[in-house]
Design a protein around this motif. Structure first.
Motif, mmCIF file in Angstrom:
data_model
loop_
_atom_site.group_PDB
_atom_site.id
_atom_site.type_symbol
_atom_site.label_atom_id
_atom_site.label_comp_id
_atom_site.label_asym_id
_atom_site.label_seq_id
_atom_site.Cartn_x
_atom_site.Cartn_y
_atom_site.Cartn_z
ATOM 1 N N TYR A 86 12.587 34.478 88.037
ATOM 2 C CA TYR A 86 13.551 35.564 87.894
ATOM 3 C C TYR A 86 13.398 36.665 88.930
ATOM 4 C CZ TYR A 86 15.802 34.083 83.519
ATOM 5 O OH TYR A 86 16.555 33.431 82.577
ATOM 6 N N GLY A 87 12.259 36.783 89.590
ATOM 7 C CA GLY A 87 12.139 37.760 90.661
ATOM 8 C C GLY A 87 13.119 37.500 91.781
ATOM 9 N N GLY A 88 13.470 36.239 91.975
ATOM 10 C CA GLY A 88 14.422 35.885 93.015
ATOM 11 C C GLY A 88 15.865 35.946 92.576
ATOM 12 N N THR A 89 16.105 35.902 91.265
ATOM 13 C CA THR A 89 17.471 35.726 90.778
ATOM 14 C C THR A 89 17.992 36.829 89.853
ATOM 15 O OG1 THR A 89 16.789 34.455 88.822
ATOM 16 C CG2 THR A 89 17.154 33.220 90.863
ATOM 17 N N THR A 90 17.175 37.821 89.523
ATOM 18 C CA THR A 90 17.613 38.846 88.574
ATOM 19 C C THR A 90 17.988 40.131 89.305
ATOM 20 O OG1 THR A 90 16.066 37.944 86.951
ATOM 21 C CG2 THR A 90 17.052 40.068 86.445
ATOM 22 N N ASN A 91 19.174 40.631 89.036
ATOM 23 C CA ASN A 91 19.649 41.877 89.628
ATOM 24 C C ASN A 91 20.334 42.724 88.574
ATOM 25 O OD1 ASN A 91 19.902 39.766 92.131
ATOM 26 N ND2 ASN A 91 19.399 41.799 92.843
ATOM 27 N N GLY A 92 20.145 44.021 88.675
ATOM 28 C CA GLY A 92 20.805 44.924 87.742
ATOM 29 C C GLY A 92 22.290 45.045 88.042
ATOM 30 N N VAL A 93 23.083 45.215 87.003
ATOM 31 C CA VAL A 93 24.529 45.414 87.143
ATOM 32 C C VAL A 93 24.966 46.552 86.231
ATOM 33 C CG1 VAL A 93 26.816 44.417 86.714
ATOM 34 C CG2 VAL A 93 25.060 43.035 87.813
ATOM 35 N N VAL A 94 25.827 47.405 86.760
ATOM 36 C CA VAL A 94 26.441 48.473 85.970
ATOM 37 C C VAL A 94 27.955 48.280 86.006
ATOM 38 C CG1 VAL A 94 26.967 50.942 85.921
ATOM 39 C CG2 VAL A 94 24.599 50.174 86.206
ATOM 40 N N ILE A 95 28.585 48.329 84.846
ATOM 41 C CA ILE A 95 30.044 48.221 84.754
ATOM 42 C C ILE A 95 30.587 49.442 84.028
ATOM 43 C CG2 ILE A 95 31.997 46.902 83.838
ATOM 44 C CD1 ILE A 95 30.410 44.381 84.115
ATOM 45 N N GLN A 96 31.524 50.118 84.683
ATOM 46 C CA GLN A 96 32.207 51.251 84.053
ATOM 47 C C GLN A 96 33.717 51.003 84.104
ATOM 48 O OE1 GLN A 96 33.144 55.478 85.554
ATOM 49 N NE2 GLN A 96 31.162 55.745 84.556
ATOM 50 N N TRP A 97 34.348 51.253 82.984
ATOM 51 C CA TRP A 97 35.818 51.170 82.878
ATOM 52 C C TRP A 97 36.209 52.148 81.783
ATOM 53 C CZ3 TRP A 97 38.815 46.105 81.217
ATOM 54 C CH2 TRP A 97 40.194 46.318 81.372
ATOM 55 N N PRO A 98 36.400 53.424 82.121
ATOM 56 C CA PRO A 98 36.595 54.468 81.101
ATOM 57 C C PRO A 98 37.698 54.166 80.102
ATOM 58 C CG PRO A 98 36.234 55.450 83.243
ATOM 59 C CD PRO A 98 36.361 53.977 83.475
ATOM 60 N N ALA A 99 38.785 53.531 80.540
ATOM 61 C CA ALA A 99 39.900 53.250 79.634
ATOM 62 C C ALA A 99 39.575 52.168 78.620
ATOM 63 C CB ALA A 99 41.130 52.838 80.447
ATOM 64 N N ARG A 100 38.505 51.419 78.856
ATOM 65 C CA ARG A 100 38.224 50.264 78.005
ATOM 66 C C ARG A 100 36.837 50.280 77.369
ATOM 67 N NH1 ARG A 100 36.610 46.832 75.341
ATOM 68 N NH2 ARG A 100 37.085 44.587 75.290
ATOM 69 N N THR A 127 21.596 35.926 89.916
ATOM 70 C CA THR A 127 22.206 35.499 91.162
ATOM 71 C C THR A 127 21.554 34.185 91.605
ATOM 72 O OG1 THR A 127 20.626 36.909 92.346
ATOM 73 C CG2 THR A 127 22.808 37.837 91.875
ATOM 74 N N THR A 128 21.899 33.721 92.805
ATOM 75 C CA THR A 128 21.414 32.409 93.249
ATOM 76 C C THR A 128 20.075 32.460 93.970
ATOM 77 O OG1 THR A 128 22.428 32.474 95.450
ATOM 78 C CG2 THR A 128 23.823 31.745 93.615
ATOM 79 N N ALA A 129 19.595 33.654 94.315
ATOM 80 C CA ALA A 129 18.354 33.884 95.059
ATOM 81 C C ALA A 129 18.564 33.991 96.561
ATOM 82 C CB ALA A 129 17.279 32.832 94.771
ATOM 83 N N LEU A 130 19.801 33.876 97.040
ATOM 84 C CA LEU A 130 20.074 33.996 98.470
ATOM 85 C C LEU A 130 21.491 34.528 98.661
ATOM 86 C CD1 LEU A 130 18.332 33.388 100.981
ATOM 87 C CD2 LEU A 130 19.550 31.225 101.206
#
Length: 538
Positions: free
Chosen positions: A438-452, A109-112
């Motif tokens: 990276y402490g300011g700009t790293t975030n976890g992301v989870v993506i789920q799309w069962p059909a794909r 992310t951008t940090a803000l």
């Protein structure tokens, strides 16, 4: 008479064929120019309306099979705070979605907040959006005016003009503060930025017990209830809207932007959630960081060869804190953790509603765990009223201790100590606002799309960035990028779709270069390397 009947049948058949042909063409329209122009109606020479079939009604439809899209965005939570990424905050909804989808451990992310959000909602870098910092810090200089250019159309508007229903709920921090009045203009409000529906607050934060709510552009009062909480309220609104859309237009996909005010300060949460974590953080932030790092390695979130970054000299050690400071600061983190679990519980209600509607299988569900790193804006010892810290009044244990038992309740407006933010960004250096690290700009992301998505529980380590979300959604919906929208040539996306790695954990990166900048702290990523320079701290 026979001739007339025959002629009429011939004309009707011709018109029917023409209408069918038009309907087929409508599904093959040029979607690179939005809005899609209405087709020319057929020329009818028959004098009697009884002898002519009316042409099909022009209706823009999304491509066949286009998924519903739900984007959840949490606020001010670090990479190492949620249970799905090795943290100590229980977030069972996030865990369940991760088990049925993909975890991205190299998302940035951008940090803000404002810059991240406008980059997310448009697919273009934050300076392109004129959001060099939060809206309240806009200037007259290009890149930071707070005014989104017409050549930067939002994703929601692209989807709306392609047949989607669109709704935004929660925090919307992309409207310039001088436009937040009954005089407008409303161009940068959610309902003029592609969203049919908006229910939430305009600005960086709000009191979760007594929020400043807008429904569309109209200020409304919160529901009167002793157990009211804004995250619950916005979830109720989002669920009701989704259910209405699906009930009235079941074949029409919807896009939901669900951006909680949590976990931004004030850390407001029912006491029962705080008490679940009593004693869980008595070990302090130095040990918590070590514990988190060990879990991250065990889970495969970070490489086994990784080394944990050291605590900066500007952040005090836990051992240096007095007994009162430790008692107070442990309660601060208990409150934040309870706030996180409570928030994830509301996301769980959103997921349950989708399941009950029977649409979860073809819903692209993107859960972004933070719009920047954990926030160090609470100061060295935290604050029972965050506004004091933001106005340069440094809170101490002596000032904060009288509010210990009410921490997180309606009589406080609290934020935690900087040490917890640093621990929350494990394994990286620094915190929110620091775009160079990276402490300011790293975030976890989870993506789920069962059909794909078939690789359930998989981890993706490719470099990805917040501008990649919009291209991912367009690709999932089988929609092209519009070269022109509302008569204005559009600036291309700065991001790239993340769908290329859904099936292949080893796929080569497509987002190979990305700059970072906030308050002069800056960095640049290129092909696995990063160069960074830091000049200031929050």
């Amino acid at each position: 008479m026979k001739y007339r009947i025959s002629r009429t049948f011939t004309l009707v058949a011709a018109l029917t064929a023409l209408c069918a042909s038009q309907d087929a063409v409508a599904q093959q329209v040029d979607r690179t120019v939005l809005p899609i122009p209405e087709p020319q109606p057929p020329v009818v020479t028959e004098l009697s309306a009884r002898d002519v079939s009316p042409p099909a009604r022009f209706d823009v439809k999304a491509p066949q099979g286009a998924p519903n899209v739900v984007v959840v965005l949490l606020d001010d939570i670090g990479f190492g705070q949620s249970s799905a990424f090795g943290g100590s905050i229980k977030m069972p909804t996030l865990d369940k979605l991760a088990a049925g989808g993909l975890r991205f451990n190299n998302f940035h992310t951008t940090a803000l907040c404002s810059p991240t959000r406008t980059a997310l909602l448009t697919g273009r870098n934050h300076h392109v959006n004129n959001a060099g910092a939060i809206m309240e810090l806009a200037t007259a200089f290009p890149g930071n005016t707070g005014i989104r250019p017409q050549s930067v159309a939002p994703l929601a508007e692209m989807l709306r003009l392609n047949g989607y229903s669109t709704g935004a709920f929660g925090k919307y921090h992309e409207t310039p503060p001088w436009e937040v009045s009954v005089s407008g203009p409303y161009d940068r409000w959610p309902t003029h930025s592609g969203f049919d529906k908006f229910y939430g607050f305009i600005g960086g934060e709000t009191n979760q017990w007594a929020p400043a709510i807008f429904d569309g552009t109209i200020r409304v009062e919160q529901p009167h209830s002793l157990d009211y909480h804004f995250t619950v309220d916005m979830t109720n609104q989002a669920i009701a809207w989704m259910q209405a859309q699906h009930s009235l237009t079941p074949d029409k996909p919807f896009f939901v932007y669900f951006a909680t005010g949590a976990l931004h300060a004030p850390h407001h949460v029912p006491k029962e959630y705080i008490d679940r974590y009593r004693g869980k953080f008595d070990q302090g932030w130095d040990v918590l960081r070590d514990e988190t790092f060990a879990r991250q390695k065990k889970m495969g979130i970070v490489p086994q060869s990784a080394d944990l970054t050291k605590r900066p000299k500007e952040i005090p050690s836990w051992a240096s804190q007095t007994a009162d400071q430790k008692k107070l600061e442990a309660r601060q983190m208990e409150t934040f953790a309870g706030f996180g679990e409570h928030t994830d519980e509301q996301v769980g209600r959103l997921v349950q509603a989708l399941q009950e509607m029977g649409v979860m299988d073809n819903t692209l569900f993107i859960y972004i765990v933070g719009d920047n790193g954990a926030s160090a804006e609470g100061g060295p010892e935290g604050a029972y009223n965050e506004m004091m810290a933001l106005n340069g009044i440094i809170n101490t244990a002596a000032i904060n201790m009288p509010h210990l038992e009410q921490w997180g309740g309606p009589s406080t407006f609290p934020h935690y100590a900087i040490g917890w933010a640093w621990a929350g960004d494990t394994p990286f250096q620094w915190t929110k606002q620091i775009a160079s690290h990276y402490g300011g700009t790293t975030n976890g992301v989870v993506i789920q799309w069962p059909a794909r998505i078939r690789d359930k529980g998989g981890v993706r380590a490719q470099f990805t960035y917040v501008t990649d979300i919009a291209p991912t959604v367009l690709e999932a919906a089988n929609l092209p990028f519009p070269r022109s929208l509302n008569g204005t040539i559009q600036r291309p996306f700065d991001g790239t779709s993340m769908a290329y790695c859904f099936d292949d954990p080893k796929a080569g990166e497509t987002h190979t270069t990305q700059y970072f900048e906030m308050f002069g702290n800056r960095g640049i990523y290129h092909d696995g390397w990063i160069a960074a320079t830091r000049h200031s701290i929050p």
